[in-house]
Enzyme design. Structure first.
Site, PDB file in Angstrom:
ATOM      1  N   HIS A  78      15.904 -56.045 -45.543  1.00 35.52           N
ATOM      2  CA  HIS A  78      15.200 -54.779 -45.224  1.00 35.52           C
ATOM      3  C   HIS A  78      14.122 -55.025 -44.167  1.00 35.52           C
ATOM      4  CE1 HIS A  78      16.921 -52.014 -48.314  1.00 35.52           C
ATOM      5  NE2 HIS A  78      17.319 -53.177 -48.779  1.00 35.52           N
ATOM      6  N   TYR A 347      11.751 -62.157 -53.563  1.00 35.72           N
ATOM      7  CA  TYR A 347      10.830 -61.349 -52.754  1.00 35.72           C
ATOM      8  C   TYR A 347       9.558 -62.161 -52.467  1.00 35.72           C
ATOM      9  CZ  TYR A 347      13.467 -57.003 -53.672  1.00 35.72           C
ATOM     10  OH  TYR A 347      14.434 -56.028 -53.741  1.00 35.72           O
TER      11      TYR A 347
END
Ligand code: HEM
Length: 373
Positions: A78, A347
């Protein structure tokens, strides 16, 4: 360019029953990104679902770099996105199943968000069938936060972190054709029938025109706890109040057309989404994001997300947030979904790498978006 179902969608990892400790440890951290430094490694392996022999956060992020290249300062998945701000207004309906303050009637909670496209290319060309993402941080009373990152697919292609990591490689484009090696994906799908089934569901969902009329799904299951301590499995999604359009492929044009349209939409007025909490029943899978729950499950309209500003990524806005799905308020806890803890740890690894790197300007500069096409 990553496509729906082709293997580039973001995936996740899991751990059960530890949210309260984690949440408590996080309350009071002033910097939103500081979470990344807290507990990556120990917590990942304590969950017992990932081992150094299979997936580690570092190896997972290496895989993103192998597939998309290394783009310093940007998210490893992303990578292309914009920051957003707004607020969440609860209806109070969520209090029937959860003590979370975010669901209590009467509040209005500031929200920082980020709209994104899946894949690790920060200068990707916008395409109608690239997976769209929305990350949110709800800032709640007494320093609590709720972070969630959602996509516009109705299910996730992978059941396990290993599956996601392998699928990434199978969908890596080869330079000669600009497409994935068909045999690699066929072989992957033969080994992962759950992914083949999920991709069928994803392909059947009609595309919408842009970010503003997309439904964003949390996909992983969580558990809500009420005042008596009773818990129910839940999944959540954001359903647009904006009219939904299903354009033909010919409508898509322009390198940043999806982001440009989002910026223009918000200039005209705030965008709104209803947050719908779906309540699972006995037997509904909580550890498998590839499988939808039956359509007749009870759902609660728990509030409205309003987005009234879009900003270029910059220091201290969503650029510097880690949308870790295990940052949860009291009253919401993780399920046994194995994606959750992997997701949290990967993440953090991506965040740690990009935080230490030089920053380049974001591809989407909001001040340069032309008024009209
Ligand atoms: C094992 C599974 C997954 C892995 C390894 C993974 C990996 C990643 C990584 C590395 C990032 C960039 C993080 C950063 O630098 O801040 C990311 C972002 C994102 N992921 Fe995932 N992901 C997974 C599953 C999912 C799932 C299930 C969803 C949706 C429900 C999702 C939605 C998103 C979104 C929306 C973003 C962008 C958030 C932002 O704007 O920072 N991911 N993912």
């Amino acid at each position: 360019m990553p496509r729906r179902g082709d293997g580039h969608e973001p995936s996740v990892g899991g751990r059960s029953g530890a949210s309260v400790t984690r949440r408590s440890a996080l309350i009071g951290l002033a910097a939103v990104g500081a979470i990344a430094a807290v507990d990556v490694g120990g917590f990942l392996f304590a969950g017992g679902r990932l081992t150094p022999h299979t997936v580690t956060p570092s190896r997972f992020v290496d895989r993103f770099e192998q597939v998309f290249g290394r783009h310093e300062g940007f998210r490893r998945n992303h990578a292309k996105g914009v920051s957003a701000t707004g607020w969440f207004t609860p209806t109070g309906a969520g209090s029937a199943v959860s003590t979370a303050s975010v669901f209590r009637a009467g509040g209005r909670h500031p929200v920082t968000g980020r709209f994104s496209l899946s894949g690790g290319l920060p200068d990707a060309v916008d395409a109608a069938d690239t997976v769209r993402g929305l990350g949110l941080v709800f800032r709640l009373p007494e320093g609590e936060q709720w972070r969630t990152a959602m996509i516009d697919s109705p299910v996730f292609p992978d059941r396990t972190p290993d599956g996601f990591r392998d699928r990434l490689l199978a969908s890596k484009k080869i330079p000669d054709t600009g497409k994935p090696e068909p045999a690699a994906m066929a072989s992957f799908l033969a080994r992962h029938p759950e992914t083949a089934a999920a991709m069928d569901i994803i392909r059947r969902q009609p595309r919408t025109s842009g970010f503003g009329d997309s439904t964003f799904h949390g996909l992983n299951a969580f558990r809500c706890a009420d005042r008596s301590g009773a818990t129910v499995p839940v999944r959540w999604k954001l359903v647009p109040e904006q009219p939904v359009r299903h354009p033909g492929a010919e409508e898509a044009s322009g390198r940043d057309y999806l982001f440009d349209a989002l910026v223009r939409d918000v200039t005209r007025g705030p965008l709104r989404w209803r947050m719908i909490l779906t309540i699972g029943e006995a037997g509904d899978p909580t550890d498998d994001a590839t499988r939808p729950w039956p359509a007749d499950r009870k759902s609660l309209d728990v509030g409205t997300l309003t987005v009234d500003a879009i900003d270029t990524e910059a220091p201290d806005n969503a650029r510097d947030v880690n949308f870790d799905p295990l940052v949860l308020p009291n009253g919401i806890a993780p399920s046994d979904d194995p994606l959750l803890s992997a997701r949290s740890a990967v993440y953090a690894e991506s965040f740690n790498r990009r935080s230490g790197e030089p920053k380049s300007p974001s591809r989407v500069n909001v001040s340069e978006v032309p008024d009209e096409r």
